[in-house]
Design a protein around this motif. Sequence first.
Motif, PDB file in Angstrom:
ATOM      1  N   GLN A  35       0.803  -1.313   0.072  1.00 51.20           N
ATOM      2  CA  GLN A  35       0.077  -0.028  -0.027  1.00 51.20           C
ATOM      3  C   GLN A  35       0.852   1.467   0.084  1.00 51.20           C
ATOM      4  O   GLN A  35       1.978   1.265   0.262  1.00 51.20           O
ATOM      5  CB  GLN A  35      -0.754   0.034   1.264  1.00 51.20           C
ATOM      6  CG  GLN A  35      -1.761  -1.157   1.261  1.00 51.20           C
ATOM      7  CD  GLN A  35      -2.908  -0.932   2.300  1.00 51.20           C
ATOM      8  OE1 GLN A  35      -2.430  -0.865   3.613  1.00 51.20           O
ATOM      9  NE2 GLN A  35      -4.147  -1.307   2.106  1.00 51.20           N
ATOM     10  N   CYS A 180       5.667  -1.637  -4.585  1.00 49.77           N
ATOM     11  CA  CYS A 180       4.483  -2.148  -4.041  1.00 49.77           C
ATOM     12  C   CYS A 180       4.169  -3.655  -4.314  1.00 49.77           C
ATOM     13  O   CYS A 180       3.746  -4.470  -3.483  1.00 49.77           O
ATOM     14  CB  CYS A 180       3.323  -1.192  -4.126  1.00 49.77           C
ATOM     15  SG  CYS A 180       3.588   0.252  -3.127  1.00 49.77           S
ATOM     16  N   ASP A 200      -3.053   0.091  -4.032  1.00 52.95           N
ATOM     17  CA  ASP A 200      -3.982   0.653  -2.979  1.00 52.95           C
ATOM     18  C   ASP A 200      -3.425   1.888  -2.464  1.00 52.95           C
ATOM     19  O   ASP A 200      -2.444   1.932  -1.464  1.00 52.95           O
ATOM     20  CB  ASP A 200      -4.334  -0.280  -1.803  1.00 52.95           C
ATOM     21  CG  ASP A 200      -5.422   0.028  -1.110  1.00 52.95           C
ATOM     22  OD1 ASP A 200      -6.039   0.889  -1.056  1.00 52.95           O
ATOM     23  OD2 ASP A 200      -5.587  -0.758   0.061  1.00 52.95           O
TER      24      ASP A 200
END
Length: 207
Positions: A35, A180, A200
């Motif tokens: 994230q 990520c 995200d």
Amino acid sequence: MQTKSTHSFEGAGLSCIRDDRVLFEQLAFELLSGQVLLLEGKNGSGKTSLLRILCGFREPDAGAIRWCGDAIKDSSFYAQMAYVGHLDGIKKELTVLENLKMSLALNSPGRYSIDQALSKVHLSGYDDVLVQALSAGQKRRLSLARLLITENVLWILDEPFTSLDRQGIALIETLMIEHCANGGMIVLTSHHDIALHNVDVLTINLS
């Protein structure tokens, strides 16, 4: 080598007071592997102060910061975190290669070799060039190349797109997406509208 093991980074009840002015209070978040946490707000709203608190450079006036459930001072947080601030954090009197070797000597090796990292940030062939001879954008890309050669799960970035053109911005976005996807996490401030596809992105607005 960085793995996809799960990490968590949490702030609970964070408050910051500067010059008798409350910049923010009771701020909370939880960031997990894969994230991104984007900090937004106008100049003077406390973004950089919050980043300094999240890095452990200063204590919050209230609240706690935890890495994988433990207070950051009692965890492996500092070995897992890398910070790139407004200043590039590179030695202008050294060459590109010397800067990266120095960074590597202070950290565990990451997913990329120095040559691979330089290729990623489009600085191949600049090994022996003094940093003071680089453009502002090239210096910025070199500072970010340090993230690729060291094993840091959490990247904390203060305006990482400063001095970069469109190509440079797209490049850094690609590197962030890749980080990520490999289990990393990122906290950043930016005045640029970021495009991190399939990532995200959590947002905190301090305005």
